[in-house]
Design a protein around this motif. Sequence first.
Motif, PDB file in Angstrom:
ATOM      1  N   MET A   1       0.865  -1.177   0.000  1.00  0.00           N
ATOM      2  CA  MET A   1       0.000   0.000   0.000  1.00  0.00           C
ATOM      3  C   MET A   1       0.900   1.224   0.000  1.00  0.00           C
ATOM      4  O   MET A   1       1.908   1.255   0.699  1.00  0.00           O
ATOM      5  N   PHE A   2       0.557   2.220  -0.813  1.00  0.00           N
ATOM      6  CA  PHE A   2       1.317   3.465  -0.855  1.00  0.00           C
ATOM      7  C   PHE A   2       0.347   4.585  -1.177  1.00  0.00           C
ATOM      8  O   PHE A   2      -0.277   4.596  -2.230  1.00  0.00           O
ATOM      9  N   SER A   3       0.201   5.514  -0.247  1.00  0.00           N
ATOM     10  CA  SER A   3      -0.742   6.610  -0.399  1.00  0.00           C
ATOM     11  C   SER A   3      -0.024   7.938  -0.172  1.00  0.00           C
ATOM     12  O   SER A   3       0.194   8.336   0.971  1.00  0.00           O
ATOM     13  N   PRO A   4       0.372   8.626  -1.253  1.00  0.00           N
ATOM     14  CA  PRO A   4       1.072   9.909  -1.107  1.00  0.00           C
ATOM     15  C   PRO A   4       0.168  10.969  -0.478  1.00  0.00           C
ATOM     16  O   PRO A   4      -1.049  10.953  -0.658  1.00  0.00           O
ATOM     17  N   ALA A   5       0.788  11.886   0.255  1.00  0.00           N
ATOM     18  CA  ALA A   5       0.054  13.012   0.830  1.00  0.00           C
ATOM     19  C   ALA A   5      -0.522  13.867  -0.292  1.00  0.00           C
ATOM     20  O   ALA A   5       0.048  13.947  -1.381  1.00  0.00           O
ATOM     21  N   TYR A   6      -1.633  14.506  -0.035  1.00  0.00           N
ATOM     22  CA  TYR A   6      -2.290  15.324  -1.048  1.00  0.00           C
ATOM     23  C   TYR A   6      -1.496  16.594  -1.341  1.00  0.00           C
ATOM     24  O   TYR A   6      -1.281  16.940  -2.490  1.00  0.00           O
ATOM     25  N   ASN A   7      -1.066  17.300  -0.302  1.00  0.00           N
ATOM     26  CA  ASN A   7      -0.394  18.587  -0.480  1.00  0.00           C
ATOM     27  C   ASN A   7       1.049  18.457  -0.938  1.00  0.00           C
ATOM     28  O   ASN A   7       1.472  19.157  -1.848  1.00  0.00           O
ATOM     29  N   CYS A   8       1.810  17.618  -0.307  1.00  0.00           N
ATOM     30  CA  CYS A   8       3.229  17.463  -0.624  1.00  0.00           C
ATOM     31  C   CYS A   8       3.549  15.966  -0.749  1.00  0.00           C
ATOM     32  O   CYS A   8       4.076  15.355   0.182  1.00  0.00           O
ATOM     33  N   PRO A   9       3.222  15.371  -1.890  1.00  0.00           N
ATOM     34  CA  PRO A   9       3.381  13.921  -2.031  1.00  0.00           C
ATOM     35  C   PRO A   9       4.828  13.482  -2.200  1.00  0.00           C
ATOM     36  O   PRO A   9       5.639  14.184  -2.795  1.00  0.00           O
ATOM     37  N   LEU A  10       5.134  12.329  -1.657  1.00  0.00           N
ATOM     38  CA  LEU A  10       6.418  11.676  -1.854  1.00  0.00           C
ATOM     39  C   LEU A  10       6.243  10.651  -2.959  1.00  0.00           C
ATOM     40  O   LEU A  10       5.266   9.897  -2.965  1.00  0.00           O
ATOM     41  N   SER A  11       7.182  10.597  -3.874  1.00  0.00           N
ATOM     42  CA  SER A  11       7.084   9.715  -5.030  1.00  0.00           C
ATOM     43  C   SER A  11       7.435   8.270  -4.670  1.00  0.00           C
ATOM     44  O   SER A  11       8.445   8.008  -4.018  1.00  0.00           O
TER      45      SER A  11
END
Length: 102
Positions: free
Chosen positions: A53-63
């Motif tokens: 599972m990988f869910s990037p943050a909305y504002n400052c996502p990590l790739s």
Amino acid sequence: MKKAVLALSVLMSVSSSFAQDCTLEEAQGIALVSSVEVLNETQCRAKINSVKMFSPAYNCPLSLDEVLVSGVIINCNRVHEGRIDGIFYRDNSKNDSNIYLY
């Protein structure tokens, strides 16, 4: 003409107020670890084999690609049955491009 200029200036001010300086990129995830490299007494670098599972943050996502390529700095005792989970982050305010796990 005045209305068009006024509308454009309002639009520019609103859009610039939403722009963020992402000093902290984040993503929540669960990853399978392929190897662990000891860096010092408490820190290790976990190389990621795959992610569950990988869910990037909305504002400052990590790739996800960056996590897979560079690995994650963790406390050595954080690997449980070949996996790690938590919040992956990179602090861009520091002179350090490593990705860490909360």
